[in-house]
Structures are given as structure tokens and as C-alpha cells.
Design a protein around this motif. Structure first.
Motif, PDB file in Angstrom:
ATOM      1  N   GLY A 267       0.824  -1.200   0.000  1.00 30.32           N
ATOM      2  CA  GLY A 267       0.000   0.000   0.000  1.00 30.32           C
ATOM      3  C   GLY A 267       0.860   1.252   0.000  1.00 30.32           C
ATOM      4  N   LEU A 268       0.428   2.265   0.761  1.00 32.84           N
ATOM      5  CA  LEU A 268       1.175   3.523   0.850  1.00 32.84           C
ATOM      6  C   LEU A 268       2.191   3.439   1.984  1.00 32.84           C
ATOM      7  N   THR A 269       3.435   3.769   1.670  1.00 28.29           N
ATOM      8  CA  THR A 269       4.496   3.692   2.673  1.00 28.29           C
ATOM      9  C   THR A 269       5.263   5.002   2.733  1.00 28.29           C
ATOM     10  N   ASP A 270       5.881   5.251   3.891  1.00 27.79           N
ATOM     11  CA  ASP A 270       6.630   6.491   4.060  1.00 27.79           C
ATOM     12  C   ASP A 270       7.842   6.270   4.950  1.00 27.79           C
ATOM     13  N   PHE A 271       8.705   7.314   5.027  1.00 32.30           N
ATOM     14  CA  PHE A 271       9.954   7.248   5.781  1.00 32.30           C
ATOM     15  C   PHE A 271       9.753   7.296   7.289  1.00 32.30           C
ATOM     16  N   SER A 272       9.135   8.388   7.736  1.00 30.25           N
ATOM     17  CA  SER A 272       9.085   8.676   9.163  1.00 30.25           C
ATOM     18  C   SER A 272       8.031   7.840   9.876  1.00 30.25           C
ATOM     19  N   VAL A 273       8.475   7.058  10.847  1.00 26.62           N
ATOM     20  CA  VAL A 273       7.551   6.231  11.621  1.00 26.62           C
ATOM     21  C   VAL A 273       6.555   7.109  12.368  1.00 26.62           C
TER      22      VAL A 273
END
Length: 257
Positions: free
Chosen positions: A182-188
Motif C-alpha cells: 500500500g502507501l508507505t513512508d519514511f518517518s515512523v
């Protein structure tokens, strides 16, 4: 292999594993280690990665003051076209939510020029400022921690307000998108806020330029079943169309000149 192709290969590899060695890269993309050292040095200067002894690691997307401006300039034409298509989905009187992405900022710039009455909830400081002077747009800035260089808020300090507002549409982008993740990003930390934003919205619209497709980042904030619409300029997206339809996701592909 030309410089842009090498850079794309390096960033693709970093998006997969967050760390690469020059020796591995040289074998994978068939260029000399000296050439790769030059590439990595220049990419570090642009804030795209961080050099390590013998290789590089994926830079925190918002680690320095130039990172947002770099992302904002990247694929700006595509983001602008995607934003105009997204604006067509918005109806007068709605309450929408925009994340802190550079693509959502482009959408804010489109809305700024429209005669429309809206409530806009956002985690983007620049986005809030862009819309603040519009006479018929009420802006609600989500509370949180200001991340240096990102012009965004992160953390879940302000999510309680989302339970008091009916969000018709969320417009969000991501560092990467794949059918599996799905949609993923850097900052937790930013991911936690985005999860809450997705959960609070009736419909989720993903704004993804071609550089985001078939990539994974550190953490996922929206699975395929959470999405309603994807707007992209990516021709690669057509290969995912069947899988997207099976999950009830509408794919809108825009053309750029």
C-alpha cells in the motif's frame, strides 16, 4: 547508463533495503565504483541520501532544511497536473483533509485560486499558510511536533480533533506505493499520524506521481483496502489496474506534456 538512470537505480535499491554498498551497486548496475562514488557524493549534496563508509543509506526524508524544497521541485509538472485532477473531485461545502506532502501543497495552490467554500484540515504548515487568506476556506491545522525541515507536523498529539470532524475526502501522498504494502513512508512518527488521518476519512485519494510506483519505504500507513482512488501520471500503474479494481480502488491516470 546515463546519470538519471543510475540515480533512479540507486534510489530504487535504497527504497528496497535502506542501505547499499558501492561494491554491490557496481555489480548490479554494471558501472565502475569510481563513477558510483561520484554519483553518491552528488546525491548526498542534494539531500537524497547519506554517504557511509563503502556505501550509502537512505536519508531521513526530512532531515535537513532543504529536503522539503527538494521534494517540492521534484516532478513538479506531474504533481501540478495530478493536483488539478484531484481538485475536480472536491465539491462546494465539503470538509477535506490534506497531508503535508508536496503534492497536497500543489492541490492547495489550485484550491487557492478557486471560488469554493471548504473546511480544510491539514498536517502541513505550508499548506495551511497557502490557504489561510482564502475568504471562504476555513483551515484547521492538526496539532503535533514540528519536524525540522519538513514543514509538517508529526505525532498523534492532535488526532483527538479528528473524532469531532466529518472528513469527506483525504488527499495524501507517500514515498512509495505497491500492491502488497500500500502507501508507505519514511518517518515512523509521521506514519502514525497518517494512519489516524486515513481512519478518520470517508474516502481516501492517493496522489502519486510516477516516481512513487512499485516502491516500498520503511512503514505502511494505508493498505490497498483503505484506498478509494489513486490519481497518477504513471504508465506503470496500468499493470496494477486489475488488482486495484479487485480491491475497489479507482485508478485515474493523467497525461503530462
Amino acid at each position: 547508463m546515463f546519470v538519471p538512470e543510475r540515480r533512479k537505480a540507486i534510489l530504487d535499491r535504497l527504497n528496497e533495503s535502506q542501505r547499499v554498498s558501492i561494491k554491490e551497486l557496481a555489480q548490479e548496475i554494471q558501472v565502475s565504483e569510481a563513477t558510483l562514488r561520484t554519483d553518491l557524493t552528488r546525491m548526498e549534496e542534494e539531500g537524497l541520501l547519506k554517504r557511509t563508509h563503502g556505501g550509502a543509506v537512505l536519508a531521513e526524508s526530512n532531515d535537513n532544511e532543504t529536503s522539503f524544497s527538494i521534494r517540492e521541485k521534484k516532478n513538479k509538472t506531474e504533481k501540478s497536473v495530478i493536483a488539478k485532477e484531484a481538485a475536480a473531485l472536491i465539491e462546494n461545502g465539503q470538509c477535506i483533509m490534506l497531508d503535508a506532502s508536496s503534492t497536497a501543497l500543489e492541490l492547495a495552490r489550485v484550491l487557492k485560486e478557486k471560488q469554493i467554500r471548504l473546511t480544510v484540515v491539514t498536517s502541513g504548515i505550508n499548506t495551511a499558510l497557502e490557504l489561510n487568506e482564502h475568504p471562504d476556506i476555513t483551515v484547521i491545522l492538526l496539532g503535533g511536533i514540528v519536524k525540522r525541515g519538513s514543514h509538517s507536523l508529526e505525532g498523534t498529539l492532535g488526532v483527538n480533533i479528528l473524532s469531532q470532524i466529518n472528513i469527506d475526502l483525504l488527499f495524501t501522498s507517500a514515498n512509495g506505493f505497491s500492491i502488497k504494502s500500500g502507501l508507505t513512508d519514511f518517518s515512523v512518527y509521521e506514519v502514525e499520524l497518517k494512519k489516524a488521518m486515513v481512519k478518520a476519512s470517508k474516502k481516501v485519494v492517493a496522489l502519486l506521481d510516477h516516481s512513487k510506483f512499485h516502491k516500498n519505504s520503511i512503514a505502511s500507513f494505508a493498505a490497498l483496502d483503505d484506498l478509494d482512488i489513486i490519481i497518477t501520471d504513471s504508465s506503470e500503474a496500468e499493470s496494477d489496474k486489475s488488482a486495484l479494481e479487485q480491491h475497489g480502488v479507482e485508478l485515474i491516470t493523467v497525461e503530462t506534456e
